[in-house]
Scaffold this active site. Sequence first.
Site, PDB file in Angstrom:
ATOM      1  N   ARG A   1       6.127  -0.806  -4.118  1.00  0.00           N
ATOM      2  CA  ARG A   1       5.764  -1.238  -2.841  1.00  0.00           C
ATOM      3  C   ARG A   1       4.833  -2.406  -2.880  1.00  0.00           C
ATOM      4  O   ARG A   1       4.479  -3.349  -1.939  1.00  0.00           O
ATOM      5  CB  ARG A   1       4.899  -0.268  -1.980  1.00  0.00           C
TER       6      ARG A   1
ATOM      7  N   CYS B   1       0.967  -1.156  -0.111  1.00  0.00           N
ATOM      8  CA  CYS B   1      -0.173  -0.014   0.036  1.00  0.00           C
ATOM      9  C   CYS B   1       1.094   1.168   0.150  1.00  0.00           C
ATOM     10  O   CYS B   1       1.867   1.395   0.536  1.00  0.00           O
ATOM     11  CB  CYS B   1      -0.813  -0.114   1.224  1.00  0.00           C
TER      12      CYS B   1
ATOM     13  N   LYS C   1       7.095  -4.663  -1.301  1.00  0.00           N
ATOM     14  CA  LYS C   1       8.605  -4.200  -1.001  1.00  0.00           C
ATOM     15  C   LYS C   1       8.681  -4.358   0.535  1.00  0.00           C
ATOM     16  O   LYS C   1       9.574  -4.903   1.057  1.00  0.00           O
ATOM     17  CB  LYS C   1       8.790  -3.103  -1.582  1.00  0.00           C
TER      18      LYS C   1
ATOM     19  N   ASN D   1      -2.873   2.673   5.289  1.00  0.00           N
ATOM     20  CA  ASN D   1      -2.005   1.401   5.193  1.00  0.00           C
ATOM     21  C   ASN D   1      -2.232   0.907   6.388  1.00  0.00           C
ATOM     22  O   ASN D   1      -2.091   1.599   7.600  1.00  0.00           O
ATOM     23  CB  ASN D   1      -0.709   2.059   4.935  1.00  0.00           C
ATOM     24  N   GLY D   2      -2.122  -0.756   6.381  1.00  0.00           N
ATOM     25  CA  GLY D   2      -1.934  -1.299   7.792  1.00  0.00           C
ATOM     26  C   GLY D   2      -3.387  -2.148   7.690  1.00  0.00           C
ATOM     27  O   GLY D   2      -4.023  -2.357   6.975  1.00  0.00           O
TER      28      GLY D   2
ATOM     29  N   LYS E   1      15.356 -15.850  -4.326  1.00  0.00           N
ATOM     30  CA  LYS E   1      15.195 -14.865  -5.321  1.00  0.00           C
ATOM     31  C   LYS E   1      14.605 -15.569  -6.737  1.00  0.00           C
ATOM     32  O   LYS E   1      13.783 -14.798  -7.162  1.00  0.00           O
ATOM     33  CB  LYS E   1      16.558 -14.488  -5.712  1.00  0.00           C
TER      34      LYS E   1
ATOM     35  N   HIS F   1      18.036 -37.528   3.139  1.00  0.00           N
ATOM     36  CA  HIS F   1      17.025 -37.803   4.294  1.00  0.00           C
ATOM     37  C   HIS F   1      15.668 -37.325   3.805  1.00  0.00           C
ATOM     38  O   HIS F   1      14.819 -37.243   4.297  1.00  0.00           O
ATOM     39  CB  HIS F   1      17.565 -36.984   5.424  1.00  0.00           C
TER      40      HIS F   1
ATOM     41  N   GLU G   1      10.823 -15.759  -6.272  1.00  0.00           N
ATOM     42  CA  GLU G   1      10.026 -14.746  -6.079  1.00  0.00           C
ATOM     43  C   GLU G   1       9.652 -13.972  -7.220  1.00  0.00           C
ATOM     44  O   GLU G   1       8.690 -13.183  -7.765  1.00  0.00           O
ATOM     45  CB  GLU G   1      10.340 -13.974  -4.886  1.00  0.00           C
TER      46      GLU G   1
END
Length: 610
Positions: free
Chosen positions: A27, A2, A605, A100-101, A487, A506, A490
């Site tokens: 973001r 956001c 981000k 935001n949040g 990396k 294993h 994503e």
Amino acid sequence: MCGIVGYIGEKKSTDVLLDGLSKLEYRGYDSAGVAVLSGDKMEIRKKKGRLKVLGDDLIKMPIEGGMGIGHTRWATHGAPSDENAHPHATASGDIAVVHNGIIENYMKLKDYLGTKGYTFVSQTDTEVIAHLIDHYYEGSLYEAVQEAMKRLEGSYALAVISKKDPDELIAVRKDSPLIIGLGEGENFIASDIPAILAYTRNVYLLNDDEVARVRKDGVDVFDKYGIPVQHDIFKVDWDVEAAEKGGYQHFMIKEIHEEPKALKDTLSPRITKEGEIDLKNLDISHRKIKNIQKIVIVACGTAYHAGLVAKYAFEEKLRIPVEIDIASEYRYRNPIVGPDDLYIIISQSGETADTMAAMRMAKKEGAQILAITNVVGSTLSREADYVMYTWAGPEIAVASTKAYTTQLLCLYLLMLEFGKVRGAIDELDYAAYITELKAIPAKAAEIITEDSIKQIMKSAHKHCTVEDTYFLGRNLDYAVALEGSLKLKEISYIHSEAFPAGELKHGPIALIEDNTLVITIATQERLFEKTVSNIKEVKARGAYVLAITTEKADLIRDLADEIILVPETMNIFMPILSVIPTQLFAYYCSVERGIDVDKPRNLAKSVTVE
Ligand code: AGP
């Protein structure tokens, strides 16, 4: 995650809002919107999808007006849609809010507001905020926001405007970053500096529980009790170009190319002419360093992987026990904090919600906090006891690259300083380590030459269609394997996992079949032979082995199907170099697959919600 932008001044506010939001695209978001006070009307426009969809709409039907708020939303409550996009407003359209949040008690508030006759049109937690402010409104938006804050639980950064208060924007910060940009005859609100850097370098960094009244001609900040708070102006010392692509196709590749410089900038000011480490800015006493009984490292994602490198390195060179935990796990266990434990909290953004919660928990138990962060003035930097900055410059791409390598560098500097003060590293070794560290930026540059990049591009072209990849490594190489694997997944969406090479038998070896891509990190000389055995095991099952290794590893070079060589350095420092080919490989796989590298799906981000 956001983004908020707010503007009050003489410019056409939608221009400033869209421009600012475009700088916050990194973001992560899935819808965007603006609310503008236009004459005596509140105009709201919001659209699912990229900012361009909203921008095109605003070109077709412009909104005039010099005061507005804008938002890019990363969905938490309710799917991405026009209705759930911010701003959210009251039914009368008097008050509009961007947030935001997460409001944790929004269901309770929704029920309460329902009994007062309010109705809801979205599935978001944010909509309750607009109604709650309206509920408390008695002629002053500022006072209504202060009242509403008393009922809100959770994390929030807010920007609020009202038709009835046309001369001010209200900005609120609680556990979610928000800054105020100070202009001449105009002022700004934003989640992050790049959004306003084209207009001003003078900024107030709001603290938690502060409320700002932002007018054209000034800004007043208050605490939650309404008591005025004085803020020093924070002067941004980096340029707008640092947050722009500068001719590169993506921020990620630009940031990989910046690694040698970022490493140099992080290192050079901390090495004296005499070749000593100078951590004076850190201000941690020798007594404190000598007394450390245990180091606890807490972080998320890439920052956690940097911490894992430090665990191996510190335990080996300092012989201090090191615990490491993922922040989201740490905060829900019942950790035992000793009086002489040092907590190292690593976060590029300094705002990651889980990391901040873990830091606060440890602090409450009496732990001393040493922060490693890239963002000056971030929450982490303000709440920690000691702060060490990675001077990497702004990192915009979602996939962290230069922040990781500079985090490693800071951790190595701590290792050397602690080792010297505690007598664990003698003078000769200390000098040799420093000489080698000084050579690292140039060695990093060798990996980013045209020829090396061509080789990695070719390799990415060949492998970018695989469905699964497994990264293997031992010890420090395992920590890098984890980072390389993260990396790749994503930004290329290729399924990837990392295993300690010795753990193969294993279970994971069951996954290997003909042509499975296995990327082996092999830089630790004393473990070469062990890695050779693991390569033989996977090759015997048909795997295609791509080894990231050094000249010295002749056997591995002979065995692997493909090799990427990295320059030699001391084994302990190898992660800084060996990670770079994994970053480039992930980048070029992503490009080959036509993915929006800097804004991969579902990711943000800065993860400012839990
Ligand atoms: C890195 O490529 C990631 N996108 C992610 O794992 C990141 O490192 C993590 O979210 C932690 O962020 P921070 O360093 O800002 O706390």
